[in-house]
Write a protein that holds these residues in place. Structure first.
Motif, short mmCIF file in Angstrom:
data_model
loop_
_atom_site.label_atom_id
_atom_site.label_comp_id
_atom_site.label_asym_id
_atom_site.label_seq_id
_atom_site.Cartn_x
_atom_site.Cartn_y
_atom_site.Cartn_z
N ARG A 31 0.84 -1.21 0.00
CA ARG A 31 0.00 0.00 0.00
C ARG A 31 0.87 1.26 0.00
O ARG A 31 0.62 2.19 -0.75
CB ARG A 31 -0.93 -0.01 1.22
N ALA A 34 2.58 1.62 -3.41
CA ALA A 34 1.65 2.15 -4.41
C ALA A 34 1.43 3.64 -4.22
O ALA A 34 1.44 4.42 -5.19
CB ALA A 34 0.32 1.40 -4.31
N SER A 35 1.24 4.06 -2.97
CA SER A 35 1.02 5.48 -2.69
C SER A 35 2.23 6.31 -3.11
O SER A 35 2.09 7.37 -3.73
CB SER A 35 0.75 5.66 -1.19
N ILE A 39 0.07 5.51 -7.60
CA ILE A 39 -0.95 4.66 -8.21
C ILE A 39 -1.78 4.01 -7.11
O ILE A 39 -1.42 4.09 -5.93
CB ILE A 39 -0.34 3.57 -9.12
N THR A 40 -2.87 3.37 -7.49
CA THR A 40 -3.70 2.68 -6.51
C THR A 40 -3.05 1.34 -6.15
O THR A 40 -2.27 0.78 -6.93
CB THR A 40 -5.10 2.41 -7.05
N THR A 41 -3.42 0.83 -4.98
CA THR A 41 -2.88 -0.47 -4.56
C THR A 41 -3.31 -1.55 -5.54
O THR A 41 -2.51 -2.45 -5.86
CB THR A 41 -3.38 -0.81 -3.15
N ASN A 43 -3.77 -1.26 -8.68
CA ASN A 43 -3.03 -1.13 -9.94
C ASN A 43 -1.63 -1.73 -9.85
O ASN A 43 -1.10 -2.24 -10.85
CB ASN A 43 -2.94 0.35 -10.32
#
Length: 203
Positions: A31, A34-35, A39-41, A43
């Protein structure tokens, strides 16, 4: 479109490098990666199916190089050992291996040696200890052909000294990122370590 995908992949890898340098493999967060990558988790899993695959994408190249260097070092030890006081020479060969890898893979080597707990690469540090213990044993007995003459105390000493070398190098990698500083400290550490144990390296 392909260029955009590759840009995202590189962003993920850069974010993962930062995350794994700050946290052990077990505690690292997809998580947070991704942050950091923007991007989103969900993705991130389009590029890497899990944390293990992402970690491997980062450290596998340096791990493969390390194994290659270790195998070459073992061959050199077996080929060139002719007795005499070669302790510093062989420790310098270990130093050259570490510095060579740091030049090419500074962050990845630091992660591999210090942050791989919980991953399939956790044995790397113990493998290095075993290699250096072999060097110590060779010195104690003036060559691998005399390995059967090692006492239990010599084997214990070899493992203890080898563990000290590896932990010292790992500490330097963990605390410093500047290449010249790492080179200087590793070189100084190996030299001072040898001086402190010179009597053990003298047949």
């Amino acid at each position: 479109m392909q260029t955009l995908k590759e840009d995202v992949r590189q962003s993920i890898l850069r974010a993962a490098l930062r995350e794994f340098k700050s946290h052990d493999y077990t505690d690292a967060s997809m998580r947070r990666i991704a942050s950091e990558a923007g991007i989103t988790t969900g993705n991130i899993y389009r590029y890497y199916k899990n944390k293990e695959e992402l970690f491997e994408a980062l450290v596998k190249p340096v791990y493969e190089k390390l194994i290659e260097y270790v195998l070459n070092l073992k061959k050199e030890l077996d080929r060139s050992y002719t007795g005499g006081n070669h302790g510093l020479k062989y420790l310098n060969m270990v130093e050259d291996t570490v510095i060579g890898l740091f030049d090419a893979y500074s962050a990845e080597l630091t992660i591999l040696m210090n942050r791989s707990a919980g991953s399939k690469y956790v044995q790397v540090k113990s493998d290095m200890v075993k290699l250096i213990a072999t060097i110590m044993e060779d010195v104690f007995t003036s060559g691998r052909d005399n390995a059967d003459k090692l006492t239990i105390q010599q084997r214990q000493s070899a493992l203890m000294l080898a563990g000290t070398v590896v932990e010292g190098i790992c500490l330097i990698l963990r605390e410093h990122e500047d290449g010249e500083t790492v080179k200087r400290l590793v070189n100084e550490f190996i030299f001072l370590y040898y001086l402190g144990n010179e009597h053990r390296f003298t047949p």
